[in-house]
Design an enzyme around this catalytic site. Structure first.
Site, PDB file in Angstrom:
ATOM      1  N   ARG A  50      23.330 -54.890  14.884  1.00  0.00           N
ATOM      2  CA  ARG A  50      21.973 -54.817  13.815  1.00  0.00           C
ATOM      3  C   ARG A  50      22.616 -55.914  12.885  1.00  0.00           C
ATOM      4  NH1 ARG A  50      20.035 -50.272   8.908  1.00  0.00           N
ATOM      5  NH2 ARG A  50      22.557 -49.818   8.528  1.00  0.00           N
ATOM      6  N   ASP A  79      26.289 -45.607   2.220  1.00  0.00           N
ATOM      7  CA  ASP A  79      25.941 -47.432   2.092  1.00  0.00           C
ATOM      8  C   ASP A  79      25.323 -47.798   1.541  1.00  0.00           C
ATOM      9  OD1 ASP A  79      23.576 -46.832   2.772  1.00  0.00           O
ATOM     10  OD2 ASP A  79      23.818 -47.115   4.742  1.00  0.00           O
TER      11      ASP A  79
END
Length: 562
Positions: A193, A482
């Site tokens: 990613r 996150d």
């Protein structure tokens, strides 16, 4: 790799590396070949990643695609202005023909992506990578985005991690002498990613033909380095160059990625359609363009993912000043079973399976604690319920953030899938989701509590401090936080303040009170000489307590501190 990060650990001299800047003369006009200058420090083995040929490839990507990226980011600004002025997202009339055409489908799974029932996510540092590769998951999402703090060290050494693993030579020895090696014979397929379109890489400068200097695109840097060095080797190994695409807001942004894949395949002599992309639907704008996104990427597309936390953040951000209709309760009350989230996931599964695309579920934030059996028991129960719902709804797989959660998640998908690798045949024709369903925030109900305010302050502060130290995935109070969950926390604070929200206890939420909460929390922290709480306080105040709302807290923090 244990090279210190110069922006965090110590200052180092800037080193400039570039592809050759060749001046030529045509018709009397001097031109400059587009090139890159690397101004970040050059650590051990960085020259294996930042090779002249790789930098030339990156320069070509920027020359061809950086302008379109800028145009699309500008279009995002107009979309936000429209939303602030009362214009809700809608299903596009101009692309109705694509949605109604039953003839097209996506490329689907590439080699190694046929069974995705459990995917483990995590950053690309060597220790975490080895743990993920040994975990028994079907896929490893090698994350250079929300789970990685984009320090220069993390960016390049993450590429070295991937470089070594693709070649079967990844290992790590901790400073304490503990050795980490790959022991699993059946390794997960790597899906990398890259950073989203909105993020830059300030340690690499792009110089165009007019000798204009600009920061490079984090997306193009991450994708380009991984693809250039590893695409052919991955194919040789029996898989391929696979990517998760983050933070897309329109099918035109998906079209840009497709153009990049097509160019990169041709440039390296790789067969067209080899790349496979899975797009995270993590913005409300993309939620209205799922089918169009699949269509634009159809020759390179494997599926969509329900990026739940960023999706919630996107709704708060988009409608943050639109009145009580869009004011959320405490974060923990925004579950996957509230109506607007059910509409989002039902639509995603139905859209994917109608076009032969995989539908991948999101990540539950609960994580086990090996020192606290009660916490672990609760986490496993929460994850089991979450994955049971996803598997029953038709998802083909889902994410976990911790290796200990894999058996629980896989068990729920095994019950539904059995020996089948997926359930693409479940096209869900009964699903009928309207625009009003996707925007039905008001039905969430719930309350804003003083504990919810304090929790948001604490989570945002502690995560930002971790991120500034170079750690992008942080376990806080038995939840995996996150950048996305920190964004929810700070954006809720901003919204509650500006909408004059009142807690269930009768306390009006204003910036003065949130400042008091901040002071109390900071006073209770265990401080160290190397912590970054002072800087984290500055970031949090800027992103949650100022009149202006930063679109992403990471953008300003990166510019200021990295």
């Amino acid at each position: 790799m244990n090279t210190p990060n110069p922006t965090i650990d110590q200052p180092v001299a800037s080193v400039s590396t570039s592809t050759e800047a060749v001046k030529t003369t045509t018709g009397g006009f001097a031109t400059i070949r587009p090139h890159l200058e690397v101004t970040g420090h050059v650590g051990d083995r960085y020259d294996e990643i930042l090779t002249p040929d790789a930098l030339e490839f990156l320069a070509e990507l920027h020359e061809r695609f950086a302008g379109t990226r800028h145009d699309l980011l500008a279009a995002r600004l107009q979309t936000r202005v429209d939303a602030a002025n009362g214009r809700d997202p809608k299903f596009l009339s101009e692309t109705e023909g694509i949605r109604l055409d039953p003839a097209w489908s996506v490329a689907g799974a590439g080699p190694g992506l046929e069974d995705r029932r459990v995917e483990i996510t995590g950053p690309t540092d060597r220790k975490m990578a080895i743990n993920a590769l040994n975990s028994g998951a079907k896929v490893w999402l090698a994350d250079q985005e929300d789970a990685t703090s984009p320090t220069w060290t993390n960016v390049i050494e993450g590429q070295l991690t991937l470089f070594d693993q693709v070649r079967g030579q990844l290992s790590f020895t901790s400073p304490e002498g503990k050795k980490y090696e790959i022991t699993n014979e059946s390794l997960p397929t790597i899906v990398m990613r890259p950073r989203g379109w909105h993020l830059v890489e300030k340690h690499i400068t792009f110089i165009d033909r007019a000798n204009r200097r600009m920061k490079s695109s984090g997306s193009l840097i991450d994708f380009g380095l991984y693809f250039f060095h590893n695409a052919k080797k991955l194919i040789e190994n029996g898989t391929g160059p696979y990517f998760y695409l983050a933070k897309l807001e329109s099918h035109k942004e998906a079209r840009l990625w497709n153009d990049i894949f097509t160019f990169a395949e041709e440039r390296l002599g790789i067969e067209y359609g080899t790349v496979r992309a899975t797009v995270l639907i993590e913005t409300i704008q993309a939620g209205f363009e799922m089918e169009e996104i699949l269509y634009e990427l159809r020759d390179h597309c494997a599926g969509l993912n329900a990026g739940r936390w960023d999706y919630i953040f996107s709704i708060i951000k988009t409608f943050r000043a639109r009145g009580s209709r869009f004011v959320f309760p405490d974060r923990k009350q925004i579950t996957m079973t509230v109506p607007f989230m059910r509409a989002y996931t039902e639509l995603l599964v139905a859209t994917c399976h109608r076009r032969g695309a995989f539908a991948i579920g999101g990540m539950s934030a609960f994580i086990p604690n090996r020192r606290d059996p009660a916490v672990t028991e609760q986490a496993l129960a929460q994850v089991a319920a979450d994955k049971k719902r996803e598997a029953t709804d038709g998802f083909d797989g889902s994410w976990v953030a911790h290796p200990d959660l894999i058996p629980t998640a896989q068990a729920e998908f095994d019950k539904v899938l059995g020996d089948r690798p997926n359930q693409l045949e479940r096209t869900r024709p009964e699903v009928n989701v309207s625009a009003a369903d996707l925007l039905d925030v008001a039905s969430v109900g719930g309350q804003i509590t003083e504990a919810g305010v304090r929790g948001n302050v604490l989570i945002a502060l502690r995560y930002i401090e971790s991120w500034l130290r170079g750690v992008g995935a942080a376990a806080i109070d038995n939840l995996m936080e996150d950048a996305a969950t920190a964004e929810i926390s700070r954006s809720q604070l901003w919204q509650w303040i500006h909408e004059n929200s009142v807690t269930a206890e009768g306390r009006r939420i204003d910036s003065d009170w949130v400042e008091e909460v901040l002071d109390e929390i900071v006073d209770g922290l265990e401080r160290t000489p190397t912590d970054r709480f002072d800087d984290a306080l500055a970031v949090l105040r800027t992103s949650a307590l100022e009149p202006e709302f930063p679109t992403f807290l990471t953008v300003g923090a990166y510019a200021r501190f990295f």
